[in-house]
Design an enzyme around this catalytic site. Structure first.
Site, short mmCIF file in Angstrom:
data_model
loop_
_atom_site.label_atom_id
_atom_site.label_comp_id
_atom_site.label_asym_id
_atom_site.label_seq_id
_atom_site.Cartn_x
_atom_site.Cartn_y
_atom_site.Cartn_z
N LYS A 121 9.25 77.53 -12.71
CA LYS A 121 8.11 78.06 -13.73
C LYS A 121 6.95 78.61 -13.00
CE LYS A 121 7.08 73.23 -14.39
NZ LYS A 121 8.10 72.99 -13.42
N ARG A 152 4.99 71.25 0.33
CA ARG A 152 4.19 70.43 -0.54
C ARG A 152 4.33 69.01 -0.34
NH1 ARG A 152 4.21 72.51 -6.70
NH2 ARG A 152 4.68 70.15 -7.15
N ARG A 203 9.32 62.32 -9.73
CA ARG A 203 9.25 63.55 -10.49
C ARG A 203 10.27 63.92 -11.69
NH1 ARG A 203 7.97 67.75 -6.07
NH2 ARG A 203 7.59 69.38 -7.93
P1 AP5 Z 1 8.86 76.91 -8.14
O1 AP5 Z 1 8.65 78.38 -9.19
O2 AP5 Z 1 7.73 76.62 -7.44
O3 AP5 Z 1 9.47 75.83 -9.44
P2 AP5 Z 1 8.16 75.18 -10.35
O4 AP5 Z 1 8.94 74.92 -11.62
O5 AP5 Z 1 7.03 75.78 -10.46
O6 AP5 Z 1 8.30 73.71 -9.54
P3 AP5 Z 1 7.12 72.74 -9.16
O7 AP5 Z 1 7.55 71.80 -8.40
O8 AP5 Z 1 5.69 73.57 -8.97
O9 AP5 Z 1 6.79 72.26 -10.62
P4 AP5 Z 1 6.24 70.58 -11.08
O10 AP5 Z 1 6.35 70.80 -12.52
O11 AP5 Z 1 6.93 69.39 -10.34
O12 AP5 Z 1 5.01 70.93 -10.22
P5 AP5 Z 1 3.48 71.05 -10.67
O13 AP5 Z 1 2.63 71.72 -9.74
O14 AP5 Z 1 3.34 71.52 -12.21
O15 AP5 Z 1 10.14 77.27 -7.65
C1 AP5 Z 1 10.96 76.36 -6.68
C2 AP5 Z 1 11.44 76.74 -5.70
O16 AP5 Z 1 12.71 77.42 -5.95
C3 AP5 Z 1 10.70 77.92 -4.54
O17 AP5 Z 1 10.96 77.64 -3.38
C4 AP5 Z 1 11.06 79.19 -5.23
O18 AP5 Z 1 11.10 80.03 -4.55
C5 AP5 Z 1 12.60 78.63 -5.67
N1 AP5 Z 1 13.21 79.38 -6.68
C6 AP5 Z 1 12.48 79.90 -7.88
N2 AP5 Z 1 13.40 80.62 -8.75
C7 AP5 Z 1 14.60 80.59 -8.09
C8 AP5 Z 1 15.85 81.16 -8.54
N3 AP5 Z 1 16.02 81.65 -9.48
N4 AP5 Z 1 16.90 81.28 -7.51
C9 AP5 Z 1 16.61 80.48 -6.42
N5 AP5 Z 1 15.39 79.91 -5.74
C10 AP5 Z 1 14.44 79.88 -6.90
O19 AP5 Z 1 2.90 69.45 -10.86
C11 AP5 Z 1 2.74 68.62 -9.94
C12 AP5 Z 1 2.23 67.35 -10.27
O20 AP5 Z 1 0.87 67.45 -10.85
C13 AP5 Z 1 3.18 66.46 -11.00
O21 AP5 Z 1 3.96 65.73 -10.69
C14 AP5 Z 1 1.81 65.58 -11.83
O22 AP5 Z 1 1.79 64.51 -11.08
C15 AP5 Z 1 0.80 66.56 -12.00
N6 AP5 Z 1 0.56 67.38 -13.23
C16 AP5 Z 1 0.72 68.65 -13.30
N7 AP5 Z 1 0.52 69.22 -14.56
C17 AP5 Z 1 0.34 67.92 -15.16
C18 AP5 Z 1 0.14 67.88 -16.80
N8 AP5 Z 1 0.20 68.86 -17.45
N9 AP5 Z 1 0.30 66.51 -17.39
C19 AP5 Z 1 0.45 65.36 -16.33
N10 AP5 Z 1 0.36 65.53 -14.85
C20 AP5 Z 1 0.33 66.92 -14.56
#
Ligand code: AP5
Length: 252
Positions: free
Chosen positions: A24, A182, A193
């Protein structure tokens, strides 16, 4: 660099849905570069609060560390104030929000009446409806993406030791900073998660599917291939809003 041809028009809200590690953030940054609209990542906003030790950060810290979702009521305030900033007037990419069906309903209410009646409105005075992209990725691939992810604390650039390693081990190509893992990318937290995603965030996809807004994208491909498909969806949506005939389609 922003693509000059793509920056002039209103894009409206773009929502990127998908499980942890789906890409994402990676795809949101591609959209930012092409269309010149900001990325709003609730995960980044929350990590910023945790880092600064604000009241919200103190409440969110332990919840995030165990992989649970932060309560909706704590999220609404930070999203609402971010959406009111001037750079959101042409549109914005939501990454990690909405994450519960209640958040999705709240967002619809905000988009309909609270904020964008003037700044983002189309000819009929309404905010364009959100474009909702769902990234679909195989479970084992998700684990590799999460456990291999590293980020630069200085410039924010993302790496992956399996798929996109830095030129020098553990150091940022751009500024030489030591890359970080992270704290919630440990295997025990990752499983929590993913469980939270299954129970609380999958219904968000159902919500938008029922509105015929969901565009499913096969994200088990290269970053460039995925981005090209997403750009196509956004561009067709723009033609449609401007009186063209293209319609959103599911494609995987
Ligand atoms: P990356 O782009 O970082 O993936 P992502 O989907 O953004 O993953 P996140 O772990 O950031 O999502 P998340 O939803 O768990 O975390 P968030 O920060 O929102 O890519 C991942 C890896 O893959 C990278 O190394 C990249 O290089 C690689 N990659 C990407 N695309 C690729 C491809 N096509 N091929 C190969 N490699 C690839 O949330 C964290 C925490 O915050 C949650 O657990 C929760 O506690 C809280 N939180 C956040 N938002 C909310 C909300 N709205 N409500 C409640 N709690 C929330």
């Amino acid at each position: 660099m922003a693509n000059e041809n793509a920056t002039g028009r209103n894009i409206g809200p773009v929502i990127i849905l998908g499980p942890p590690g789906a890409g994402k953030g990676t795809q949101a940054k591609r959209i930012v570069d092409r269309y010149g609209i900001p990325q709003i990542s609730t995960g980044d906003l929350l990590r910023d609060h945790v880092g600064r030790g604000t009241k919200l950060g103190l409440e969110a810290k332990a919840i995030m560390a165990r992989g649970d979702l932060v309560p909706d009521e704590l999220i609404y305030g930070i999203v609402a104030s971010r959406l009111r900033e001037a750079d959101c007037q042409r549109g914005f990419v939501l990454d990690g929000f909405p994450r519960t069906a209640a958040q999705a309903r709240w967002l619809d209410g905000v988009l309909e009446k609270e904020i964008f009646d003037k700044s983002l409105s189309d000819k009929s005075g309404k905010c364009p409806p959100p474009i909702v992209i769902q990234l679909l990725v195989d479970y084992n691939q998700l684990l590799l993406r999460l456990t291999g992810r590293r980020s630069c604390p200085t410039c924010g650039r993302l790496y992956n030791i399996h798929f996109q390693p830095p030129l020098v081990d553990e150091l940022c190509d751009v500024d030489g900073s030591k890359l970080l893992l992270r704290s919630d990318d440990r295997e025990d937290v990752i499983s929590e998660r993913l469980a939270a995603y299954d129970s609380q965030t999958k219904p968000v996809a159902d919500y938008y599917r029922a509105q015929r807004r969901l565009v499913a994208v096969n994200a088990d491909r290269t970053m460039d291939e995925i981005a090209a498909q997403i750009f196509g969806v956004i561009d067709r949506h723009g033609q449609d809003a401007n009186g063209g005939t293209a319609k959103l389609e599911s494609a995987s």
